[in-house]
Motif scaffolding. Sequence first.
Motif, PDB file in Angstrom:
ATOM      1  N   ASP A 352       0.825  -1.212   0.000  1.00 19.77           N
ATOM      2  CA  ASP A 352       0.000   0.000   0.000  1.00 19.77           C
ATOM      3  C   ASP A 352       0.855   1.256   0.000  1.00 19.77           C
ATOM      4  OD1 ASP A 352      -2.300  -1.423  -0.119  1.00 19.77           O
ATOM      5  OD2 ASP A 352      -2.652  -1.430   2.059  1.00 19.77           O
ATOM      6  N   GLU A 353       1.944   1.215   0.776  1.00 23.41           N
ATOM      7  CA  GLU A 353       2.818   2.392   0.834  1.00 23.41           C
ATOM      8  C   GLU A 353       3.458   2.648  -0.533  1.00 23.41           C
ATOM      9  OE1 GLU A 353       4.645   2.556   5.301  1.00 23.41           O
ATOM     10  OE2 GLU A 353       5.002   0.725   4.174  1.00 23.41           O
ATOM     11  N   VAL A 354       3.867   1.551  -1.201  1.00 22.41           N
ATOM     12  CA  VAL A 354       4.506   1.708  -2.514  1.00 22.41           C
ATOM     13  C   VAL A 354       3.486   2.218  -3.531  1.00 22.41           C
ATOM     14  CG1 VAL A 354       5.620   0.482  -4.403  1.00 22.41           C
ATOM     15  CG2 VAL A 354       6.293   0.016  -2.040  1.00 22.41           C
ATOM     16  N   ARG A 355       2.240   1.715  -3.421  1.00 24.31           N
ATOM     17  CA  ARG A 355       1.208   2.181  -4.354  1.00 24.31           C
ATOM     18  C   ARG A 355       0.948   3.680  -4.157  1.00 24.31           C
ATOM     19  NH1 ARG A 355      -2.170  -1.703  -3.888  1.00 24.31           N
ATOM     20  NH2 ARG A 355      -1.797  -2.664  -5.899  1.00 24.31           N
ATOM     21  N   ALA A 356       0.934   4.097  -2.906  1.00 22.34           N
ATOM     22  CA  ALA A 356       0.739   5.526  -2.611  1.00 22.34           C
ATOM     23  C   ALA A 356       1.889   6.339  -3.185  1.00 22.34           C
ATOM     24  CB  ALA A 356       0.633   5.740  -1.095  1.00 22.34           C
ATOM     25  N   PHE A 357       3.106   5.799  -3.107  1.00 20.71           N
ATOM     26  CA  PHE A 357       4.267   6.496  -3.660  1.00 20.71           C
ATOM     27  C   PHE A 357       4.116   6.649  -5.178  1.00 20.71           C
ATOM     28  CE2 PHE A 357       8.508   6.180  -5.626  1.00 20.71           C
ATOM     29  CZ  PHE A 357       9.031   7.390  -5.183  1.00 20.71           C
ATOM     30  N   CYS A 358       3.633   5.576  -5.832  1.00 20.13           N
ATOM     31  CA  CYS A 358       3.416   5.649  -7.280  1.00 20.13           C
ATOM     32  C   CYS A 358       2.473   6.798  -7.605  1.00 20.13           C
ATOM     33  CB  CYS A 358       2.803   4.354  -7.805  1.00 20.13           C
ATOM     34  SG  CYS A 358       3.986   2.997  -7.884  1.00 20.13           S
ATOM     35  N   LYS A 359       1.387   6.877  -6.855  1.00 18.96           N
ATOM     36  CA  LYS A 359       0.416   7.933  -7.140  1.00 18.96           C
ATOM     37  C   LYS A 359       1.048   9.292  -6.947  1.00 18.96           C
ATOM     38  CE  LYS A 359      -3.645   5.111  -6.465  1.00 18.96           C
ATOM     39  NZ  LYS A 359      -4.467   4.435  -5.433  1.00 18.96           N
ATOM     40  N   SER A 360       1.882   9.431  -5.904  1.00 20.96           N
ATOM     41  CA  SER A 360       2.517  10.727  -5.655  1.00 20.96           C
ATOM     42  C   SER A 360       3.469  11.092  -6.797  1.00 20.96           C
ATOM     43  CB  SER A 360       3.286  10.690  -4.338  1.00 20.96           C
ATOM     44  OG  SER A 360       4.500   9.969  -4.490  1.00 20.96           O
ATOM     45  N   GLN A 361       3.989  10.102  -7.498  1.00 21.99           N
ATOM     46  CA  GLN A 361       4.914  10.349  -8.612  1.00 21.99           C
ATOM     47  C   GLN A 361       4.182  10.383  -9.957  1.00 21.99           C
ATOM     48  OE1 GLN A 361       8.493  10.694  -8.295  1.00 21.99           O
ATOM     49  NE2 GLN A 361       7.834  11.052  -6.189  1.00 21.99           N
ATOM     50  N   HIS A 362       2.850  10.306  -9.919  1.00 19.26           N
ATOM     51  CA  HIS A 362       2.040  10.311 -11.143  1.00 19.26           C
ATOM     52  C   HIS A 362       2.362   9.120 -12.046  1.00 19.26           C
ATOM     53  CE1 HIS A 362       0.883  14.246  -9.767  1.00 19.26           C
ATOM     54  NE2 HIS A 362       2.146  14.614  -9.770  1.00 19.26           N
ATOM     55  N   ILE A 363       2.608   7.968 -11.426  1.00 19.40           N
ATOM     56  CA  ILE A 363       2.825   6.745 -12.188  1.00 19.40           C
ATOM     57  C   ILE A 363       1.513   5.976 -12.197  1.00 19.40           C
ATOM     58  CG2 ILE A 363       4.053   4.546 -12.247  1.00 19.40           C
ATOM     59  CD1 ILE A 363       6.361   6.033 -10.765  1.00 19.40           C
ATOM     60  N   GLU A 364       1.052   5.621 -13.370  1.00 24.48           N
ATOM     61  CA  GLU A 364      -0.233   4.933 -13.481  1.00 24.48           C
ATOM     62  C   GLU A 364      -0.135   3.517 -12.921  1.00 24.48           C
ATOM     63  OE1 GLU A 364      -2.621   4.869 -17.015  1.00 24.48           O
ATOM     64  OE2 GLU A 364      -1.874   6.868 -17.595  1.00 24.48           O
ATOM     65  N   VAL A 365      -1.021   3.191 -12.020  1.00 21.31           N
ATOM     66  CA  VAL A 365      -1.043   1.843 -11.447  1.00 21.31           C
ATOM     67  C   VAL A 365      -2.496   1.383 -11.373  1.00 21.31           C
ATOM     68  CG1 VAL A 365       1.038   2.138 -10.076  1.00 21.31           C
ATOM     69  CG2 VAL A 365      -1.167   2.785  -9.102  1.00 21.31           C
ATOM     70  N   ASP A 366      -2.672   0.073 -11.268  1.00 21.03           N
ATOM     71  CA  ASP A 366      -4.025  -0.422 -10.985  1.00 21.03           C
ATOM     72  C   ASP A 366      -3.941  -1.454  -9.869  1.00 21.03           C
ATOM     73  OD1 ASP A 366      -3.789  -3.161 -12.126  1.00 21.03           O
ATOM     74  OD2 ASP A 366      -3.504  -2.015 -13.992  1.00 21.03           O
ATOM     75  N   ASN A 367      -5.098  -1.835  -9.378  1.00 19.43           N
ATOM     76  CA  ASN A 367      -5.125  -2.637  -8.159  1.00 19.43           C
ATOM     77  C   ASN A 367      -4.677  -4.076  -8.369  1.00 19.43           C
ATOM     78  OD1 ASN A 367      -5.923  -0.512  -6.534  1.00 19.43           O
ATOM     79  ND2 ASN A 367      -8.102  -0.842  -6.992  1.00 19.43           N
ATOM     80  N   SER A 368      -4.577  -4.504  -9.641  1.00 17.41           N
ATOM     81  CA  SER A 368      -4.129  -5.879  -9.870  1.00 17.41           C
ATOM     82  C   SER A 368      -2.618  -5.997  -9.689  1.00 17.41           C
ATOM     83  CB  SER A 368      -4.493  -6.316 -11.293  1.00 17.41           C
ATOM     84  OG  SER A 368      -3.630  -5.695 -12.226  1.00 17.41           O
ATOM     85  N   MET A 369      -1.913  -4.866  -9.629  1.00  9.61           N
ATOM     86  CA  MET A 369      -0.462  -4.913  -9.526  1.00  9.61           C
ATOM     87  C   MET A 369      -0.036  -5.245  -8.100  1.00  9.61           C
ATOM     88  SD  MET A 369       0.647  -1.611 -11.787  1.00  9.61           S
ATOM     89  CE  MET A 369       0.425  -1.550 -13.557  1.00  9.61           C
TER      90      MET A 369
END
Length: 518
Positions: A352-369
């Motif tokens: 979850d922390e890494v996913r939040a970091f992705c969002k802060s960096q404007h990196i597109e992610v989805d929940n299957s990752m």
Amino acid sequence: MTQQLSEQEIVRREALAAIRELGIDPYPAQAFDVSHHAADLHRDFDGTEGTFTEVSLAGRIMSRRVMGKASFAELQDSSGRMQIYVSRDDICPDENKDLYNKLFKKLLDIGDFVGVKGYMFTTKLGEKTLRVEEFTFLSKSLRPLPIVKRVTNEETGEEEIHDAFTDPELRYRRRYVDLVVNPQVRDIFITRSKVMTAMRQYFNAQGWLEVETPILQPIHGGAAARPFMTHHNTLDTDLYMRIANELYLKRLIVGGYDGVYEFGKMFRNEGMDRTHNPEFTAMEIYVAYKDYEWMMTMVEKMLEQVVTEVTGGSVVEYSGNQIDFSGPYDRLTMLESIEKYTGTDLRGKSEDEVRAFCKSQHIEVDNSMGLGKLIDEIFGEKVEANLIQPTYITDYPIEMTPLAKKHRSEDGLVERFELFVNGKEIANAYSELNDPIDQRERFEDQLKLAERGDDEAMVLDEDFLRALEYGMPPTSGLGIGIDRLVMLITGQHSIQEVLFFPQMKPEVKQGTTSADEE
RNA sequence: GAUCCGGUAGCUCAGUCGGUAGAGCAUUUGACUUUUAAUCAAAGGGUCGUGGGUUCGAGCCCCACCCGGAUCACCA
């Protein structure tokens, strides 16, 4: 099938018939004895008269300047071009002047193959030239070649090319023409061959064995990619064109060889672009009793030697970057590299922390990752393009690497490295997974991915597991994309420029209608 | 797969506002015994990627398709 002939093609066919009427075979069978190549003569003839008096050359006529009873022409062989001087009375000492007046002046076309014998001299303008005493027709060309003219600009001293043959579609579809008229293209493929030869010499000197493994495979193992499928009629069984040869090479390590390597075509049924062709060449090597750290040292020594042997130095210029292949190369773990280029240390962070970091960096992610995929996305977005000089990135998340051994000290990681040069991956290596029980679990994890719809998930290979159960020594393995390495060394930006015959859509013949597909 | 660019003589390209299709090289004919993109004189060479449409008239405008390239997405 009838073909519409152009005016020039008709003229050449008429010339062909006229040559036969002169009693000359336009396609003679006997060998022509060649004593020199053009490049040898340019290098070795110093202008001294009386040296190089018995020279024979063979090649294509690439230009011709006729001035009455004397002519100059350029003959091109595999090494380059040599100007030849042809005088009527030299090649026709008798009454019959047909060989010069008819064959040479009228019936010879650019592209025809001839053999000439004579002696070297220097023209008053200082050009090394072969004076022809014997002229032999060797083969008729029925189609006009593109006329590419090179001239040295007297003011700037730079070579200018006129009417270059540059249309990529024609160059790739008719590579034979490209090779005839574009010497720089011929050189790329010579370099390609030298790269592979230098690698072979390096491996052979270590005592490793060059092997061949099946291209037609019942199971497409060893990589994550969509395969080409085919069918064997006698066996009545479907087969796949290999997407990798990794699992076969490891079987050979099980069989007891210390080191095996293969240069082989791989086939992947995926998109095509500047860096992807459906078939491409990979070099894979497996060495017993070694680990990935040893492999990094081997690769940097090997590449330094190969690049130096092929180019004369360890530095290659690419896209304006000076890339130095002399080792040792920087080594960063994947998480260290992310910290270096983002300033954030992700060690010990939760998914979850890494996913939040992705969002802060404007990196597109989805929940299957999962965690591993997220880290890989950050790496691809933030790090990869910065790795210009050869750099090893090590210690990858376990989820994406089912054939590599678990890291000796770091949970959730595997002992894997990739070599990046100019922002692109050119090699991939592991401490190979040799624990058959772990390997089975990893395959089963892949099966779960496949069930979730991942059509690139790896397939379980039961015979490979059986081989591992017999026992495989600790082994390190490496794959290098040869096409991309050659692109780097030759300064090319399209994979099509380093493949003789890149994949193209079939040529459409005029007048035919293609049946609707699908 | 999406977007943009391109396809005109054998080759490289130009083609204006929609009004008879152009150049250089190559080819053909002729002159010339040391040329250098040889030169000089003359000539021939086109289903303008394919198929529709608009128009009195289309290389040019519109639509669809084919082939290629670049960029992006996916992958090595």
